[in-house]
Write an enzyme that holds these catalytic residues in place. Structure first.
Site: not given
Ligand code: APR
Length: 227
Positions: A56, A104, A171
């Protein structure tokens, strides 16, 4: 100046080329969270954990902030902007944002595996045998599943003080970060930018079903007018 607090997640960095965690083909589809992002995983196989974060970190040298990061930085001319990010990348800072809280942790930092207060800048790989000043192995400065989130109290204060709270690219599956939405004032305007609008944000949220860059381009002028 009004206060604009942002909660960002992996989605804001997706258009810069960094994989999210839970979208299809996201990082957690190909890796076991317990193996690479938990104290148990670290006890079981340090090499695997180090390699996951080394990959990463190497990638982070290759990517650039996108327009969403840049427009948020630009808003500092009009608002007191506080970013609370769940992301471990440095794209908010690289875009010019001056107040960024990394709930995080940060990929470009390492710490002693026996003392999270012994923190170092870490731009290159962490190897087995790399040691902190206390003689303990260096580990990524990341909040793993099951670990405390020491910056939560500060983040909650910024959520409470917000006149506008903008949730972008997350999410909201992970607590305590997702719980920050409960901390905002009744008078605070809640805006969400996410191409997936299937999550329940409650009636009061203004939901923009857009990617981060498109959403921020639409929202920018409106926010400037409301400042
Ligand atoms: N623009 C905006 N949002 C987007 C895009 C985009 N181009 N592409 C995807 N998404 C949205 C998805 O719909 C989803 O709701 O981004 C979100 C990503 O969600 P996750 O993958 O769950 O990431 P996140 O919410 O940051 O996760 C939280 O989980 O595993 C851990 O520690 C890790 O900080 C992370 C935490």
């Amino acid at each position: 100046m009004k206060k604009l607090t942002i909660l960002s997640g992996a989605g804001i960095s997706a258009e810069s080329g960094i994989q999210t965690f839970r979208d299809s083909n996201g990082l957690w589809e190909n890796h076991s969270v317990t193996e690479v992002a938990s104290p148990q995983g670290w006890r079981n196989n340090r090499e695997l954990v180090l390699e996951f974060y080394n990959q990463r970190r190497r990638q982070l040298h290759e990517v650039e902030p996108n327009d969403a990061h840049k427009l948020l930085a630009e808003l500092e001319k009009y608002y007191e902007v506080q970013i609370i990010t769940q992301n471990i990348d440095d794209l908010h800072e690289k875009a010019g944002s001056s107040k960024v809280l990394h709930l995080h942790g940060e990929l470009f930092k390492s710490c002693s595996c026996n003392n999270k207060n012994l923190i170092y800048e870490q731009k290159e790989d962490i190897k087995i045998g790399d040691k902190a000043a206390d003689g303990a192995q260096l580990r990524p400065f990341i909040v793993w599943f099951g670990e405390d989130v020491p910056l939560m109290k500060e983040a909650a204060r910024h959520a409470k003080e917000a006149d506008i709270f903008l949730v972008i690219g997350t999410s909201l599956q992970v607590y305590p970060a997702a719980g920050l939405l409960q901390d905002i004032k009744d008078t605070c305007l809640l805006i969400v930018i996410n191409p997936d609008d299937s999550m329940g944000y409650g009636k009061r949220a203004v939901v923009m079903k857009e990617t981060a860059t498109t959403g921020m381009k639409i929202l920018f002028d409106k926010l400037v007018n409301m400042a």
